[in-house]
Design a protein around this motif. Structure first.
Motif, short mmCIF file in Angstrom:
data_model
loop_
_atom_site.label_atom_id
_atom_site.label_comp_id
_atom_site.label_asym_id
_atom_site.label_seq_id
_atom_site.Cartn_x
_atom_site.Cartn_y
_atom_site.Cartn_z
N MET A 64 65.57 18.17 29.00
CA MET A 64 64.35 18.28 28.34
C MET A 64 63.13 18.20 29.19
O MET A 64 62.04 18.23 28.92
N HIS A 65 63.33 18.51 30.54
CA HIS A 65 62.22 19.17 31.55
C HIS A 65 62.80 19.66 32.70
O HIS A 65 63.35 19.08 33.47
N VAL A 66 62.55 21.03 32.72
CA VAL A 66 62.90 21.64 34.06
C VAL A 66 62.16 22.96 34.07
O VAL A 66 61.56 23.55 33.19
N HIS A 67 61.97 23.34 35.26
CA HIS A 67 61.03 24.53 36.00
C HIS A 67 61.89 25.50 36.23
O HIS A 67 62.51 25.49 37.40
N ALA A 68 62.23 26.61 35.43
CA ALA A 68 62.93 27.62 35.73
C ALA A 68 62.79 28.37 37.08
O ALA A 68 63.49 28.86 37.98
N SER A 220 54.18 18.66 28.74
CA SER A 220 53.54 18.61 29.90
C SER A 220 54.10 17.55 30.83
O SER A 220 55.13 16.69 30.65
N HIS A 221 53.14 16.93 31.78
CA HIS A 221 53.44 15.91 32.77
C HIS A 221 52.58 14.97 32.24
O HIS A 221 51.41 15.05 32.05
N LEU A 222 52.97 13.45 32.67
CA LEU A 222 52.23 12.41 32.44
C LEU A 222 52.33 11.32 33.62
O LEU A 222 53.76 10.64 33.75
N ALA A 260 56.77 14.49 30.88
CA ALA A 260 57.52 14.11 31.67
C ALA A 260 57.26 13.20 32.54
O ALA A 260 55.97 13.15 32.81
N HIS A 261 58.03 12.17 32.85
CA HIS A 261 57.80 11.16 33.95
C HIS A 261 57.39 9.80 33.49
O HIS A 261 58.26 8.82 33.71
N CYS A 262 56.19 9.69 32.98
CA CYS A 262 55.51 8.03 32.71
C CYS A 262 56.21 7.31 33.62
O CYS A 262 56.75 6.12 32.97
N SER A 311 66.07 17.24 34.25
CA SER A 311 66.61 17.36 35.75
C SER A 311 65.10 17.61 36.51
O SER A 311 65.18 17.48 37.91
N ASP A 312 64.07 18.15 35.81
CA ASP A 312 62.92 18.68 36.62
C ASP A 312 63.23 19.19 38.04
O ASP A 312 62.57 19.09 38.94
N ILE A 313 64.23 20.27 38.09
CA ILE A 313 64.28 21.14 39.15
C ILE A 313 62.76 21.86 39.23
O ILE A 313 62.18 22.17 38.49
FE FE Z 1 58.08 18.96 36.14
#
Ligand code: FE
Ligand code: GUN
Length: 418
Positions: A64-68, A220-222, A260-262, A311-313
């Motif tokens: 649910m969170h990855v940067h291609a 987004s990112h938080l 993402a993150h929190c 995975s947040d690649i």
């Molecule tokens: Fe990210």
């Protein structure tokens, strides 16, 4: 009608696996119409039987969170914290995606690697570039894999090559929204302001408007990193917390929202997420690699926040969501040493990556009637050399296995072969 037979393991509830030895799943038009431990109990006269023998049949993974566009940087350059990491390694790489041929090359490898690792649904950040993002969406479509893909929106605190005007961003988003307009399509756009530091108030307003007008999800990112949070406090002095800043622009649960993150979410922020149904995406590998901190996942769950895994690649280094589950468990145990909170359990980590995440795609991530049939067939014969229970076999695969143990992959009832 297809009837799949194997040892079924899945998490209808967060806390426990349901285990059906030699069970049956009946699938019609991509959806599960029956689940039973005996063929006769399916109450279905005919259907083609596909027998997986002694193999495990589990729901496929959701990332649910990855940067291609960070795929080339996977497994390297993790010697900075977030803000300098972005400027030093990430933004220069993402700028290359103005070149669609380069994008096609990296993105096709990326999609194949998601497939290899058993991830059939994902929520993906692309870059600001319209045509490259479009190609990525077409690659997912051609593969038959589900994805929410975001053209990233940014217009400040970033290199010129990654800034655009609000009008340019809106036009590009609207073009992708028009092209991928089928609400039941496997590949859908998602509104993606990168994070508050990268987006001016007019850009955030435009993103909120796009999400609302088109009924689209937001990602987004938080609250990932302390310096990032301090910067957000400067940029949005009126906001009571980072999440409140998104909320003011209609980007915090007004439509389905992934954050993402929190890692450092305050009590107020957690309450806002819980109340507005915002899903926290825990990315333990990334938090470890770029030294962000450890997300208090138990606290989020206890306070009613929806939780998934990412995975947040390339902040994270592995696309393998089973590996990500293990890191989530390990991080949670370390948090528990400090806080006394109960650590995450394996069924909980599995649920985060399947049924919990799957709610974002409709009914995905479990073996229950009405759910789309997204599944992996696991051949763990080399790991199964003694009298392990089925649950122990799954645990050993999660900890010890890899893509070589994945014999078949299904998304929405179709076997996906790349
Ligand atoms: Fe990210
Ligand atoms: N915050 C804003 N952009 C990014 C990114 O690309 N990766 C991570 N981990 N955090 C971010």
């Amino acid at each position: 009608m297809k009837i799949y037979k194997g040892h079924l393991l899945f998490t209808p509830e967060r806390t426990d696996f349901e285990v059906i030895e030699n069970g049956y799943v009946a699938v019609e038009n991509g959806r599960i119409v029956g689940v039973a431990s005996q063929r006769a109990d399916l109450d279905i006269a005919d259907g083609e039987l596909v027998d997986f023998g002694d193999r495990l049949l589990i729901p496929a993974m959701c990332d649910m969170h990855v940067h291609a566009p960070q795929y080339r940087n996977q497994g390297m350059s993790m010697d900075h914290e977030l803000l300098t990491w972005l400027n030093t390694y990430t933004f220069p790489e993402e700028a290359k995606f103005a070149d669609t041929a380069y994008a096609e090359c990296i993105y096709s490898r990326f999609v194949r690697d998601l497939w290899r690792n058993g991830t059939m649904r994902s929520a993906v950040f692309a870059t600001i570039h319209h045509e490259s993002t479009r190609r990525l969406m077409r690659l997912f479509e051609a593969a038959g894999m589900g994805a929410l893909v975001g053209k990233v929106d940014m217009d400040r605190n970033s290199p010129d090559a990654l800034c655009e005007t609000v009008d340019e961003a809106v036009t590009a988003n609207e073009s992708l929204i028009a092209e991928f307009s089928d609400p039941n399509g496997l590949v859908r756009p998602i509104i993606t302001p990168r994070f508050i530091p990268s987006c001016t108030p007019p850009m955030l307003e435009a993103c909120g408007r796009l999400a609302r007008e088109h009924g689209l999800a937001v990602q987004s990112h938080l609250s990932e990193n302390r310096a990032e949070i301090a910067l957000v406090r400067e940029l949005e002095p009126m906001s009571t917390c980072y999440g409140d800043a998104y909320n003011r622009y209609g980007l915090f649960g007004q439509t389905p929202t992934l954050m993402a993150h929190c890692v450092y979410s305050s009590d107020e922020e957690i309450a806002l997420m819980s109340r507005q149904g915002v899903m926290a995406v825990h990315c333990p590998t990334s938090n470890l690699n770029i030294a962000s901190g450890m997300s208090p996942v138990r606290k989020l769950l206890d306070r009613g926040v929806r939780v998934a895994l990412g995975s947040d690649i390339s902040g994270g280094h592995t696309l393998n969501m089973f590996r990500v589950m293990v890191y989530a468990l390990q991080v949670s145990k370390q948090v528990s040493v400090v806080t006394g909170d109960k650590p995450l359990t394996l069924p909980e980590a599995f649920w985060c990556a399947t049924k919990s995440a799957g709610t974002f795609f409709g009914q995905v991530g479990s073996f229950e009637p009405g759910y789309e049939f997204d599944a992996l067939v696991i051949d763990d014969s080399d790991l199964n050399f003694d009298n392990y229970t089925l649950e122990q076999r799954l645990e050993r695969f999660v900890y010890l296995g890899d893509d070589r143990h994945i014999a078949h992959r299904y998304c929405r009832g179709q076997e996906i072969k790349l």
